[in-house]
Enzyme design. Structure first.
Site, short mmCIF file in Angstrom:
data_model
loop_
_atom_site.label_atom_id
_atom_site.label_comp_id
_atom_site.label_asym_id
_atom_site.label_seq_id
_atom_site.Cartn_x
_atom_site.Cartn_y
_atom_site.Cartn_z
N GLN A 1 5.59 11.27 9.02
CA GLN A 1 4.96 9.96 9.05
C GLN A 1 5.82 8.97 9.82
O GLN A 1 6.96 8.70 9.43
CB GLN A 1 4.74 9.47 7.62
CG GLN A 1 4.18 8.07 7.50
CD GLN A 1 3.91 7.68 6.05
OE1 GLN A 1 3.86 8.52 5.17
NE2 GLN A 1 3.75 6.40 5.80
N GLY A 2 5.29 8.42 10.89
CA GLY A 2 6.02 7.46 11.71
C GLY A 2 5.52 6.04 11.48
O GLY A 2 4.73 5.51 12.28
N SER B 1 7.74 3.23 9.33
CA SER B 1 8.85 2.28 9.29
C SER B 1 9.67 2.32 10.58
O SER B 1 9.78 3.36 11.24
CB SER B 1 9.77 2.59 8.11
OG SER B 1 9.11 2.38 6.88
N GLU C 1 -1.23 7.33 -0.63
CA GLU C 1 0.16 7.67 -0.93
C GLU C 1 0.58 7.12 -2.29
O GLU C 1 1.29 7.78 -3.05
CB GLU C 1 1.08 7.12 0.16
CG GLU C 1 2.55 7.46 -0.06
CD GLU C 1 3.45 6.97 1.06
OE1 GLU C 1 4.63 7.34 1.07
OE2 GLU C 1 2.97 6.22 1.94
N ASN D 1 9.08 -1.81 -4.84
CA ASN D 1 8.56 -2.36 -6.09
C ASN D 1 8.12 -3.82 -5.92
O ASN D 1 7.14 -4.26 -6.53
CB ASN D 1 9.63 -2.27 -7.18
CG ASN D 1 9.56 -0.96 -7.94
OD1 ASN D 1 8.95 0.02 -7.48
ND2 ASN D 1 10.18 -0.92 -9.11
N GLU D 2 8.85 -4.57 -5.11
CA GLU D 2 8.51 -5.97 -4.89
C GLU D 2 7.17 -6.10 -4.18
O GLU D 2 6.34 -6.97 -4.53
CB GLU D 2 9.61 -6.66 -4.09
CG GLU D 2 10.94 -6.82 -4.84
CD GLU D 2 11.75 -5.54 -4.93
OE1 GLU D 2 12.68 -5.49 -5.75
OE2 GLU D 2 11.44 -4.57 -4.19
#
Length: 406
Positions: free
Chosen positions: A128-129, A131, A250, A392-393
């Site tokens: 997976q590209g 980030s 996901e 999480n944020e």
């Protein structure tokens, strides 16, 4: 919501149990138990994928029209739960559960006909590209650039940039990739979704070793990489909508509670043999029992939420932003269970082997037990749970805005 299984669902559960009993090799089960990483190693994962593919169960989450099983949401949940209880490895999520739904939902007929069978056969192994070094949680700020050109060599994109934290890129031959095709005023509208062949000039992969010593993630560099225009999924500028669809899969495309519950049961069993340092067993200590009971209640609560979402899906309602709640709760539980394992084994659980894998004939011998040997590497690896797939944020912000209406 009725959580009791119907007679037909009970019969299906028994069928899955019988299949697992006779077709899940101990080598694969042991390999899964001794793997500290989130993503199963290919030699274990692909072997298990092949077993399920022969049975016709590998694409159990896909629509029947595209090679799936046609199972109901409840049957899919039963299958995942029984696999977790049996100690089966996770499936190769990047191909089967992330890019495949994108292809059969947004892809062209040619893309479906070409890529979906290759995912099932294992011929294509995906990474997976998304980030980039400056674009993690703020994914819309990505800068990897794709310019469309048409000449005598054909209609294609020329891609330049880099991707980071790319899981299993060093093992993959394909990458699904978000790229910037337009620098318009609204940055989300300038993003497109490409399917990239990694085995070509212009691509280099640099390993990133984790705290646990695992080579799981990488940085991928793309320099004048060519991607056929036919490998654009959807239309130009549609990548952000497709990425949101993929990220919902996901974050909530699987049921986490059964696996978390299984791992917690393993800890409970191990505590019965682990001394407490006071002449007794850790399993008998009130403080330990309260700690495990509290985690167990949270796992049960997560399971009820997952079942509620499945019930909604069965009624034709989309999973939607509630998947962020699943991701948030599951991430925290994963880390708490792995921390409990480190505390359970104490000093004998501090063995941190650099050799991989920790299973098979050439695996380093454990100081105490294989479970103790994997405790610290798994704890270190699971620190990433509250980061990957959206921190999480980020999940908390999504829940506040779209679920709670704040």
């Amino acid at each position: 919501m009725d959580i009791d299984l119907s007679p037909a669902e009970t019969a299906f559960r028994d069928e899955v149990r019988a299949f697992l009993e006779h077709n899940l090799p101990e080598r694969i089960r042991a390999g899964a138990a001794a793997s500290p990483t989130v993503f199963v190693e290919p030699d274990i994962g692909e072997s298990w994928n092949a077993v399920l593919n022969r049975q016709g169960w590998l694409a159990y989450q896909w629509p029947q029209a595209h090679g799936g099983t046609g199972w109901t949401p409840v049957e899919r949940y039963i299958f995942e739960k029984e696999c977790a209880l049996a100690g089966a490895p996770n499936l190769t999520v990047l191909g089967l559960k992330l890019v495949a739904p994108v292809i059969y939902s947004f892809g062209s007929d040619a893309q479906k006909a070409y890529y979906l069978p290759r995912i099932l056969s294992g011929e294509d192994y995906w990474c997976q590209g998304f980030s980039e070094p400056g674009s993690g949680s703020d994914l819309a700020s990505l800068q990897c650039r794709a310019v469309r050109v048409s000449d005598s060599a054909g209609d294609r994109y020329i891609v330049n940039g880099s991707k980071i934290w790319t899981t299993h890129a060093h093992l993959a031959n394909r990458m699904f990739c978000l790229v910037r095709t337009d620098n318009g005023e609204r940055k989300q509208r300038g993003i497109s979704f490409l399917l990239v062949d990694l085995k070509q000039p212009g691509i280099s992969i640099r390993p990133i070793l984790t705290l646990a010593g695992d080579h799981e993630v990488n940085q991928v560099f793309l320099e004048d990489v060519e991607v056929a225009a036919s490998d654009l999924v959807g239309t130009e500028g549609d990548g952000w909508r497709i990425a949101k669809f993929l990220l919902e899969n996901e974050r909530g495309g699987s049921c986490h509670a059964p696996k978390l519950g299984h791992d917690l049961d393993q800890l409970t069993a191990a505590a019965a043999d682990q001394p407490d340092g006071r002449g007794g067993k850790l399993a008998d200590q009130p403080q330990w029992r309260r700690r495990i009971a509290a985690i167990h209640l949270r796992v049960q609560a997560l399971e009820m939420i997952e079942l509620k979402i499945l019930a909604d899906i069965a009624k034709g309602r989309p999973a939607g932003p509630q998947t962020s709640l699943i991701k948030l709760l599951a991430s925290n539980l994963r880390q708490d269970i792995d921390l409990a394992a480190v505390d359970l084994f104490g000093v004998v659980g501090l063995q941190l082997e650099e050799a991989r894998p920790l299973y098979g004939d050439n695996a380093p011998l454990p100081v105490h037990s294989r479970a103790a040997q994997v405790a610290t590497p798994r704890y270190l690896n699971s620190r990433a749970w509250t980061i990957f797939g959206g921190t999480n944020e980020i999940q908390s912000n999504i829940i506040a805005k779209t679920v709670l209406g704040l």
